[in-house]
Design a protein around this motif. Structure first.
Motif, PDB file in Angstrom:
ATOM      1  N   PHE A   1       0.846  -1.189   0.000  1.00  0.00           N
ATOM      2  CA  PHE A   1       0.000   0.000   0.000  1.00  0.00           C
ATOM      3  C   PHE A   1       0.882   1.240   0.000  1.00  0.00           C
ATOM      4  O   PHE A   1       1.797   1.358   0.811  1.00  0.00           O
ATOM      5  N   CYS A   2       0.641   2.180  -0.909  1.00  0.00           N
ATOM      6  CA  CYS A   2       1.494   3.371  -0.996  1.00  0.00           C
ATOM      7  C   CYS A   2       0.710   4.677  -0.939  1.00  0.00           C
ATOM      8  O   CYS A   2       1.295   5.753  -1.078  1.00  0.00           O
ATOM      9  N   GLY A   3      -0.588   4.623  -0.745  1.00  0.00           N
ATOM     10  CA  GLY A   3      -1.354   5.862  -0.636  1.00  0.00           C
ATOM     11  C   GLY A   3      -2.803   5.638  -1.013  1.00  0.00           C
ATOM     12  O   GLY A   3      -3.225   4.514  -1.283  1.00  0.00           O
ATOM     13  N   PHE A   4      -3.577   6.724  -1.050  1.00  0.00           N
ATOM     14  CA  PHE A   4      -4.979   6.600  -1.392  1.00  0.00           C
ATOM     15  C   PHE A   4      -5.512   7.931  -1.884  1.00  0.00           C
ATOM     16  O   PHE A   4      -4.843   8.969  -1.775  1.00  0.00           O
ATOM     17  N   ALA A   5      -6.697   7.865  -2.460  1.00  0.00           N
ATOM     18  CA  ALA A   5      -7.364   9.074  -2.930  1.00  0.00           C
ATOM     19  C   ALA A   5      -8.620   9.273  -2.095  1.00  0.00           C
ATOM     20  O   ALA A   5      -9.280   8.317  -1.697  1.00  0.00           O
ATOM     21  N   LEU A   6      -8.941  10.516  -1.822  1.00  0.00           N
ATOM     22  CA  LEU A   6     -10.162  10.811  -1.080  1.00  0.00           C
ATOM     23  C   LEU A   6     -10.743  12.127  -1.552  1.00  0.00           C
ATOM     24  O   LEU A   6     -10.094  12.901  -2.251  1.00  0.00           O
ATOM     25  N   ARG A   7     -11.978  12.354  -1.171  1.00  0.00           N
ATOM     26  CA  ARG A   7     -12.638  13.630  -1.445  1.00  0.00           C
ATOM     27  C   ARG A   7     -12.914  14.311  -0.120  1.00  0.00           C
ATOM     28  O   ARG A   7     -13.365  13.678   0.841  1.00  0.00           O
ATOM     29  N   ALA A   8     -12.632  15.588  -0.055  1.00  0.00           N
ATOM     30  CA  ALA A   8     -12.892  16.373   1.145  1.00  0.00           C
ATOM     31  C   ALA A   8     -13.903  17.467   0.799  1.00  0.00           C
ATOM     32  O   ALA A   8     -13.684  18.237  -0.137  1.00  0.00           O
ATOM     33  N   GLU A   9     -14.993  17.499   1.532  1.00  0.00           N
ATOM     34  CA  GLU A   9     -16.031  18.511   1.322  1.00  0.00           C
ATOM     35  C   GLU A   9     -16.038  19.485   2.484  1.00  0.00           C
ATOM     36  O   GLU A   9     -16.020  19.084   3.647  1.00  0.00           O
ATOM     37  N   VAL A  10     -16.029  20.762   2.163  1.00  0.00           N
ATOM     38  CA  VAL A  10     -16.091  21.804   3.190  1.00  0.00           C
ATOM     39  C   VAL A  10     -17.542  21.943   3.625  1.00  0.00           C
ATOM     40  O   VAL A  10     -18.378  22.494   2.906  1.00  0.00           O
TER      41      VAL A  10
END
Length: 233
Positions: free
Chosen positions: A199-208
């Protein structure tokens, strides 16, 4: 006041003229904060006007492995390059993962506390001492008066108090200056899939969800690859 020619136009045209005059419908611009703590994530800092507002409570929210601690580790990595950071450890902290994310452990204060009373007291002492630029804690059940006191102390000290939560309770959300809702999108693997992959990382979404200074919410930012995993979700 509109020109005479505009006043003689049909009502809908006059309404559109007023909207243009006062900027209604123009894309909202996030103001640059005079006092902000950079997260180290360019896309997120740009959306927040420079970073996390100093002197406020900030919540990183989301269910499961939402990447909340990935963002928190990036913040700590920025802070510990020049100053001190602090984390309230409820027994789940894994310092080697923070170090891998760039956090200098020799500049990180780890305070063990597991009950709501001890957690609140530890945060209270850290904020009043002003030894750390950022204090990170897990969400815990505290009365509204306690959250208000912590928000006041954070404001006076100019410290960012980050709370990692699944969903901020009403008592917490009412005093938070910034709320980010995080959602996991996908993981990045290195090497052959299966037992030999790493595992070397990930993607995510951040909502304000809330930004008290910018007075707006709803902005979504996609964060990819440069975030690293930590032991906590």
């Amino acid at each position: 006041m509109l020109p005479a020619a505009a006043l003689s136009a049909p009502r809908n045209e006059r309404f559109e003229a007023l909207k243009q005059r006062f900027g209604v419908g123009r894309p909202a611009v996030v103001p640059t904060l005079d006092r902000a703590l950079p997260t180290g994530i360019d896309e997120l800092d740009a959306a927040l006007g420079g970073g996390l507002p100093l002197g406020s409570i900030v919540t990183f929210e989301g269910r499961g492995t939402a990447g909340r601690w990935g963002i928190a580790a990036s913040v700590l990595a920025q802070v510990t390059q020049r100053g001190l950071g602090a984390v309230i450890d409820d027994g789940h902290l894994y310092p080697p993962s923070l170090e891998e994310a760039g956090v200098r452990l020799d500049r990180l204060l780890v305070v063990p506390a597991t009950t709501p009373v001890r957690i609140a007291r530890a945060v209270d002492v850290l904020l009043r001492s002003r030894v750390a630029r950022v204090v990170i804690m897990g969400a815990t059940l505290l009365r509204a008066a306690v959250w208000t006191r912590l928000a006041t102390l954070a404001h006076r000290a100019g410290v960012v108090l980050i709370v990692i939560a699944t969903r901020a309770a009403v008592e917490l959300s009412s005093v938070a200056g910034l709320r980010l809702d995080c959602a996991f999108e996908r993981a990045f693997l290195r090497g052959t899939r299966g037992v030999w992959a790493s595992f070397c990382g990930f993607a995510l979404r951040a909502e304000v969800r809330k930004h008290k200074i910018a007075q707006r919410g709803g902005a979504c930012i996609s964060l990819r690859s440069h975030l690293h995993a930590t032991a906590s979700p």
